[in-house]
Write an enzyme that holds these catalytic residues in place. Structure first.
Site, PDB file in Angstrom:
ATOM      1  CG  ASP A  29      40.753 123.843  31.903  1.00 48.84           C
ATOM      2  OD1 ASP A  29      39.984 123.618  30.956  1.00 48.84           O
ATOM      3  OD2 ASP A  29      40.611 124.806  32.677  1.00 48.84           O
ATOM      4  CG  ASN A  31      40.941 118.872  26.182  1.00 50.86           C
ATOM      5  OD1 ASN A  31      42.149 118.904  26.337  1.00 50.86           O
ATOM      6  ND2 ASN A  31      40.169 117.937  26.709  1.00 50.86           N
ATOM      7  NE  ARG A  33      41.256 127.634  27.618  1.00 49.89           N
ATOM      8  CZ  ARG A  33      41.896 127.589  28.770  1.00 49.89           C
ATOM      9  NH1 ARG A  33      42.831 128.477  29.039  1.00 49.89           N
ATOM     10  NH2 ARG A  33      41.602 126.656  29.645  1.00 49.89           N
ATOM     11  CG  ASN A  77      32.477 119.129  32.581  1.00 54.05           C
ATOM     12  OD1 ASN A  77      33.395 118.333  32.719  1.00 54.05           O
ATOM     13  ND2 ASN A  77      32.692 120.444  32.584  1.00 54.05           N
ATOM     14  CD1 TRP A  78      26.054 116.542  34.846  1.00 52.52           C
ATOM     15  CD2 TRP A  78      25.649 115.610  32.854  1.00 52.52           C
ATOM     16  NE1 TRP A  78      26.300 115.186  34.956  1.00 52.52           N
ATOM     17  CE2 TRP A  78      26.048 114.590  33.744  1.00 52.52           C
ATOM     18  CE3 TRP A  78      25.348 115.262  31.533  1.00 52.52           C
ATOM     19  CZ2 TRP A  78      26.157 113.248  33.359  1.00 52.52           C
ATOM     20  CZ3 TRP A  78      25.455 113.930  31.155  1.00 52.52           C
ATOM     21  CH2 TRP A  78      25.857 112.946  32.063  1.00 52.52           C
ATOM     22  CB  SER A 205      37.133 123.308  38.991  1.00 54.68           C
ATOM     23  OG  SER A 205      37.647 124.488  38.440  1.00 54.68           O
ATOM     24  CD  GLU A 216      53.615 121.074  48.109  1.00 52.68           C
ATOM     25  OE1 GLU A 216      53.692 122.142  47.465  1.00 52.68           O
ATOM     26  OE2 GLU A 216      53.778 121.010  49.339  1.00 52.68           O
TER      27      GLU A 216
HETATM   28  C1  FPP Z   1      38.625 120.491  29.736  1.00 55.59           C
HETATM   29  O1  FPP Z   1      38.906 121.236  28.592  1.00 55.59           O
HETATM   30  C2  FPP Z   1      38.458 119.086  29.416  1.00 55.59           C
HETATM   31  C3  FPP Z   1      37.345 118.338  29.652  1.00 55.59           C
HETATM   32  C4  FPP Z   1      36.113 118.840  30.267  1.00 55.59           C
HETATM   33  C5  FPP Z   1      37.279 116.939  29.252  1.00 55.59           C
HETATM   34  C6  FPP Z   1      38.501 116.122  29.484  1.00 55.59           C
HETATM   35  C7  FPP Z   1      38.431 114.972  28.622  1.00 55.59           C
HETATM   36  C8  FPP Z   1      39.470 114.427  27.964  1.00 55.59           C
HETATM   37  C9  FPP Z   1      40.857 114.866  28.040  1.00 55.59           C
HETATM   38  C10 FPP Z   1      39.141 113.291  27.080  1.00 55.59           C
HETATM   39  C11 FPP Z   1      39.835 112.034  27.423  1.00 55.59           C
HETATM   40  C12 FPP Z   1      39.403 111.383  28.635  1.00 55.59           C
HETATM   41  C13 FPP Z   1      38.746 110.230  28.662  1.00 55.59           C
HETATM   42  C14 FPP Z   1      38.651 109.483  29.939  1.00 55.59           C
HETATM   43  C15 FPP Z   1      38.145 109.645  27.451  1.00 55.59           C
HETATM   44  P1  FPP Z   1      37.901 122.394  28.175  1.00 55.59           P
HETATM   45  O2  FPP Z   1      36.959 121.819  27.159  1.00 55.59           O
HETATM   46  O3  FPP Z   1      37.264 122.970  29.374  1.00 55.59           O
HETATM   47  O4  FPP Z   1      38.883 123.400  27.506  1.00 55.59           O
HETATM   48  P2  FPP Z   1      38.760 124.997  27.475  1.00 55.59           P
HETATM   49  O5  FPP Z   1      38.895 125.471  28.890  1.00 55.59           O
HETATM   50  O6  FPP Z   1      39.925 125.404  26.632  1.00 55.59           O
HETATM   51  O7  FPP Z   1      37.447 125.328  26.855  1.00 55.59           O
END
Ligand code: FPP
Length: 252
Positions: A29, A31, A33, A77-78, A205, A216
């Site tokens: 989690d 990405n 931010r 996530n959709w 989640s 753990e």
């Molecule tokens: C959560 O961050 C991340 C995801 C929903 C996607 C995870 C995907 C990857 C790390 C890409 C690489 C993986 C593969 C298999 C290609 P968020 O977008 O919810 O972040 P936020 O909470 O900061 O908005």
């Protein structure tokens, strides 16, 4: 990608502890931010997240952890904007295309959990080919949760078992915890010993609800794109310090 293993950084990573989790599960989690903090589009965060995944896969292998399961795309996530979903799917296509051969050459078995029926046919084909190519590998088990939701997985398993009962192939008494585990997408995998969630939230989640009964948890505010080998080692050391009692008093 694993060739990166050979190039040691100037700072040697901390040694792995003696007590290791057999199976690590990760909710990657933060990405979005990470990207926002840099004025970048969310996709840039996901791309950087894919780099972190490479690093952590290597770190697992180096440390001697033999199973890694990641939450790449949840059934919920959709609900994200269509653009972001299509970027994530594109990243997945690219990742599978680029990495599967390397995973295979390193003796890794790739699996997917979740409902693949809603994914696009070309991605399903890539998944199918990757599963077939790596099916007999046993050095490392890498599982990607895609369109995964634990309640949906349990529901699918319950329907499967109910159908077997209805058809007279199973009696209600023969439904045991083991039988349920075998009906889940994760059949054959050990339960996760350690679940890491980055990005500061402290919840599951809808990830591995049944499988995480004795897991753990390790929560860190570090955003996934910033989560590297050192952070991973910190989590392994924390795990080694925990006293896992599995419901007992812990006394001999
Ligand atoms: C959560 O961050 C991340 C995801 C929903 C996607 C995870 C995907 C990857 C790390 C890409 C690489 C993986 C593969 C298999 C290609 P968020 O977008 O919810 O972040 P936020 O909470 O900061 O908005």
């Amino acid at each position: 990608m694993l060739s990166g293993l050979l190039k040691r950084k100037t700072k040697e990573p901390e040694n792995a502890p003696k007590t290791l989790p057999q199976h690590v599960a990760i909710i990657m989690d933060g990405n979005g931010r990470w990207a926002r903090a840099r004025g970048l589009p969310r996709t840039a965060g996901h791309k950087k997240g894919a780099d972190s995944l490479r690093t952590i896969l290597n770190a697992c292998r180096d440390a001697g952890v033999r199973n890694l399961t990641i939450y790449a795309f949840s059934a919920e996530n959709w609900r994200r904007p269509a653009d972001e979903i299509s970027d994530l799917m594109q990243l997945l296509r690219h990742y599978l295309q680029k990495e599967v051969t390397t995973l295979h050459e390193n003796g890794m078995r790739l699996r997917f959990i979740g409902d693949s029926s809603q994914l696009q046919p070309d991605i399903r084909k890539q998944m199918h080919d990757a599963i077939a190519l790596t099916a007999t590998n046993n050095a490392f088990h890498f599982t990607i949760a895609l369109n995964y939701g634990s309640r949906q997985e349990i529901l699918r398993a319950m329907r499967k078992l109910a159908k077997e009962v209805q058809e007279g192939r199973l009696t209600p008494e023969a439904i045991t915890e083991e039988r349920i585990s075998l009906a889940l997408d994760t059949a054959g995998l050990p339960e996760p010993d350690l679940l890491i969630r980055t990005g500061g939230e402290q919840r599951l989640s809808n990830f591995l609800l049944w499988q995480a009964a004795y897991t753990e948890f390790y929560f860190t505010p570090v955003l996934w794109p910033d989560f590297g080998t050192e952070e991973f080692m910190r989590a392994l050391h924390e795990f080694a310090r925990r006293n896992r009692r599995f419901g007992t008093t812990g006394e001999e």
